[in-house]
Design a protein around this motif. Structure first.
Motif, PDB file in Angstrom:
ATOM      1  N   GLU A  38       0.793  -1.230   0.000  1.00 37.45           N
ATOM      2  CA  GLU A  38       0.000   0.000   0.000  1.00 37.45           C
ATOM      3  C   GLU A  38       0.826   1.281   0.000  1.00 37.45           C
ATOM      4  OE1 GLU A  38      -2.525  -0.488   3.409  1.00 37.45           O
ATOM      5  OE2 GLU A  38      -3.497  -2.255   2.537  1.00 37.45           O
ATOM      6  N   GLN A  39       2.069   1.233   0.439  1.00 36.56           N
ATOM      7  CA  GLN A  39       2.882   2.444   0.563  1.00 36.56           C
ATOM      8  C   GLN A  39       3.964   2.479  -0.510  1.00 36.56           C
ATOM      9  OE1 GLN A  39       4.217   3.262   4.578  1.00 36.56           O
ATOM     10  NE2 GLN A  39       2.446   2.190   5.438  1.00 36.56           N
ATOM     11  N   ALA A  40       3.826   3.432  -1.411  1.00 39.11           N
ATOM     12  CA  ALA A  40       4.770   3.548  -2.534  1.00 39.11           C
ATOM     13  C   ALA A  40       6.197   3.812  -2.067  1.00 39.11           C
ATOM     14  CB  ALA A  40       4.306   4.648  -3.480  1.00 39.11           C
ATOM     15  N   ALA A  41       6.361   4.495  -0.939  1.00 36.46           N
ATOM     16  CA  ALA A  41       7.708   4.823  -0.452  1.00 36.46           C
ATOM     17  C   ALA A  41       8.452   3.595   0.051  1.00 36.46           C
ATOM     18  CB  ALA A  41       7.631   5.872   0.652  1.00 36.46           C
ATOM     19  N   LEU A  42       7.740   2.531   0.391  1.00 38.16           N
ATOM     20  CA  LEU A  42       8.381   1.304   0.870  1.00 38.16           C
ATOM     21  C   LEU A  42       8.776   0.437  -0.315  1.00 38.16           C
ATOM     22  CD1 LEU A  42       6.167   0.294   3.922  1.00 38.16           C
ATOM     23  CD2 LEU A  42       8.417   1.379   3.946  1.00 38.16           C
ATOM     24  N   GLN A  43      10.040   0.075  -0.366  1.00 36.10           N
ATOM     25  CA  GLN A  43      10.578  -0.760  -1.441  1.00 36.10           C
ATOM     26  C   GLN A  43      10.951  -2.123  -0.869  1.00 36.10           C
ATOM     27  OE1 GLN A  43      10.759   0.486  -4.681  1.00 36.10           O
ATOM     28  NE2 GLN A  43       9.611   2.125  -3.694  1.00 36.10           N
ATOM     29  N   LEU A  44      10.829  -3.154  -1.680  1.00 36.65           N
ATOM     30  CA  LEU A  44      11.179  -4.503  -1.261  1.00 36.65           C
ATOM     31  C   LEU A  44      12.020  -5.137  -2.362  1.00 36.65           C
ATOM     32  CD1 LEU A  44      10.715  -6.515   1.081  1.00 36.65           C
ATOM     33  CD2 LEU A  44       8.820  -7.451  -0.252  1.00 36.65           C
ATOM     34  N   PHE A  45      13.259  -5.446  -2.015  1.00 37.55           N
ATOM     35  CA  PHE A  45      14.188  -6.033  -2.972  1.00 37.55           C
ATOM     36  C   PHE A  45      14.677  -7.370  -2.447  1.00 37.55           C
ATOM     37  CE2 PHE A  45      13.904  -1.948  -4.726  1.00 37.55           C
ATOM     38  CZ  PHE A  45      14.491  -1.943  -5.986  1.00 37.55           C
ATOM     39  N   GLY A  46      14.956  -8.272  -3.362  1.00 37.35           N
ATOM     40  CA  GLY A  46      15.441  -9.590  -2.998  1.00 37.35           C
ATOM     41  C   GLY A  46      16.786  -9.878  -3.610  1.00 37.35           C
ATOM     42  N   LEU A  53      15.512 -17.197  -4.386  1.00 36.06           N
ATOM     43  CA  LEU A  53      15.460 -16.020  -3.536  1.00 36.06           C
ATOM     44  C   LEU A  53      16.091 -16.383  -2.189  1.00 36.06           C
ATOM     45  CD1 LEU A  53      14.460 -13.092  -3.317  1.00 36.06           C
ATOM     46  CD2 LEU A  53      12.297 -14.011  -2.439  1.00 36.06           C
ATOM     47  N   LEU A  54      17.270 -15.803  -1.912  1.00 35.51           N
ATOM     48  CA  LEU A  54      18.027 -16.151  -0.715  1.00 35.51           C
ATOM     49  C   LEU A  54      17.854 -15.147   0.419  1.00 35.51           C
ATOM     50  CD1 LEU A  54      21.380 -17.197  -2.420  1.00 35.51           C
ATOM     51  CD2 LEU A  54      19.454 -18.652  -1.773  1.00 35.51           C
ATOM     52  N   GLY A  55      17.494 -13.913   0.082  1.00 36.28           N
ATOM     53  CA  GLY A  55      17.352 -12.885   1.099  1.00 36.28           C
ATOM     54  C   GLY A  55      16.525 -11.738   0.576  1.00 36.28           C
ATOM     55  N   LEU A  56      16.121 -10.874   1.485  1.00 28.77           N
ATOM     56  CA  LEU A  56      15.386  -9.677   1.092  1.00 28.77           C
ATOM     57  C   LEU A  56      15.746  -8.523   1.997  1.00 28.77           C
ATOM     58  CD1 LEU A  56      12.978  -9.081   3.315  1.00 28.77           C
ATOM     59  CD2 LEU A  56      11.733 -10.742   2.005  1.00 28.77           C
ATOM     60  N   VAL A  57      15.529  -7.326   1.460  1.00 25.90           N
ATOM     61  CA  VAL A  57      15.700  -6.106   2.236  1.00 25.90           C
ATOM     62  C   VAL A  57      14.552  -5.179   1.862  1.00 25.90           C
ATOM     63  CG1 VAL A  57      17.325  -5.086   0.558  1.00 25.90           C
ATOM     64  CG2 VAL A  57      17.267  -4.250   2.918  1.00 25.90           C
ATOM     65  N   GLY A  58      13.865  -4.711   2.887  1.00 24.21           N
ATOM     66  CA  GLY A  58      12.799  -3.742   2.701  1.00 24.21           C
ATOM     67  C   GLY A  58      13.262  -2.418   3.269  1.00 24.21           C
ATOM     68  N   TYR A  83      25.469 -12.615   2.253  1.00 21.57           N
ATOM     69  CA  TYR A  83      24.332 -12.087   1.496  1.00 21.57           C
ATOM     70  C   TYR A  83      23.778 -10.801   2.106  1.00 21.57           C
ATOM     71  CZ  TYR A  83      24.509 -16.474  -1.010  1.00 21.57           C
ATOM     72  OH  TYR A  83      24.937 -17.537  -1.763  1.00 21.57           O
ATOM     73  N   ALA A  84      23.652 -10.736   3.410  1.00 24.74           N
ATOM     74  CA  ALA A  84      23.155  -9.510   4.046  1.00 24.74           C
ATOM     75  C   ALA A  84      24.132  -8.365   3.788  1.00 24.74           C
ATOM     76  CB  ALA A  84      22.950  -9.723   5.546  1.00 24.74           C
ATOM     77  N   ARG A  85      25.392  -8.639   3.928  1.00 23.23           N
ATOM     78  CA  ARG A  85      26.426  -7.634   3.625  1.00 23.23           C
ATOM     79  C   ARG A  85      26.301  -7.169   2.174  1.00 23.23           C
ATOM     80  NH1 ARG A  85      31.615  -6.179   5.352  1.00 23.23           N
ATOM     81  NH2 ARG A  85      33.051  -5.710   3.649  1.00 23.23           N
ATOM     82  N   GLY A  86      26.132  -8.109   1.266  1.00 19.24           N
ATOM     83  CA  GLY A  86      25.976  -7.786  -0.149  1.00 19.24           C
ATOM     84  C   GLY A  86      24.772  -6.905  -0.414  1.00 19.24           C
ATOM     85  N   MET A  87      23.657  -7.190   0.274  1.00 17.71           N
ATOM     86  CA  MET A  87      22.455  -6.371   0.082  1.00 17.71           C
ATOM     87  C   MET A  87      22.690  -4.935   0.545  1.00 17.71           C
ATOM     88  SD  MET A  87      19.188  -8.888   0.829  1.00 17.71           S
ATOM     89  CE  MET A  87      19.723  -9.567   2.391  1.00 17.71           C
ATOM     90  N   ILE A  88      23.326  -4.774   1.697  1.00 18.08           N
ATOM     91  CA  ILE A  88      23.601  -3.430   2.223  1.00 18.08           C
ATOM     92  C   ILE A  88      24.567  -2.685   1.302  1.00 18.08           C
ATOM     93  CG2 ILE A  88      24.698  -2.144   4.101  1.00 18.08           C
ATOM     94  CD1 ILE A  88      21.868  -3.131   4.776  1.00 18.08           C
ATOM     95  N   LEU A  89      25.630  -3.353   0.884  1.00 18.97           N
ATOM     96  CA  LEU A  89      26.616  -2.710   0.011  1.00 18.97           C
ATOM     97  C   LEU A  89      26.006  -2.333  -1.336  1.00 18.97           C
ATOM     98  CD1 LEU A  89      29.820  -4.777   0.855  1.00 18.97           C
ATOM     99  CD2 LEU A  89      29.173  -2.500   1.680  1.00 18.97           C
TER     100      LEU A  89
END
Length: 146
Positions: A38-46, A53-58, A83-89
């Motif tokens: 419902e919120q356009a400002a919230l993004q969800l990437f995997g 699909l190994l991880g996600l970051v919202g 993977y978490a490090r990779g998502m943040i970087l």
């Protein structure tokens, strides 16, 4: 590599990962999924490898050019593999935010962010008696602007 998975909300793969990232309360998964849809400002990437699909970051992009991580999870069997490090970087390099922020009640997560160069601040103890942490990464560009 990160890719937009917001359109996959409600699928078993995304639900499983979001379950690891939300508070263990009734209806928390449904509430979180609804917020992302419902919120356009919230993004969800995997983070996908070999079509798994190994991880996600919202996260939320703010008007001042910052990103705030709302949820992050990696499948248990793939934790500790970077993977978490990779998502943040990748968020830092692809979005180039002024700041990247996250809040956590998990001291291990706070140390994860600290090891990536985030400043970690105690927010004190919440009503449940758990210490909360705010983790902030300020990019060099934003430091030059001040």
């Amino acid at each position: 590599m990160l890719k937009d998975i917001k359109h996959l909300l409600g699928t078993p793969e995304v639900n499983e990962l979001l379950t690891y990232a939300v508070i263990d309360e009734p209806d928390a998964l449904q509430h979180t999924s609804s917020e992302y849809s419902e919120q356009a400002a919230l993004q969800l990437f995997g983070w996908e490898e070999e079509q798994l699909l190994l991880g996600l970051v919202g996260f939320e992009e703010t008007e001042d050019g910052s990103l705030e991580v709302k949820h992050m999870a990696v499948l248990p069997e793939n934790r500790g593999k970077g993977y978490a490090r990779g998502m943040i970087l990748e968020l830092l390099t692809s979005r180039e935010p002024r700041y990247l922020m996250a809040e956590t009640e998990d001291e291990v997560a706070a140390n994860f962010y600290r090891n990536l160069g985030f400043m970690v601040y105690s927010l004190g103890v919440n009503g449940a008696g758990i210490e909360m942490f705010r983790c902030v990464y300020e990019t060099e560009e934003s430091e030059d602007m001040e």
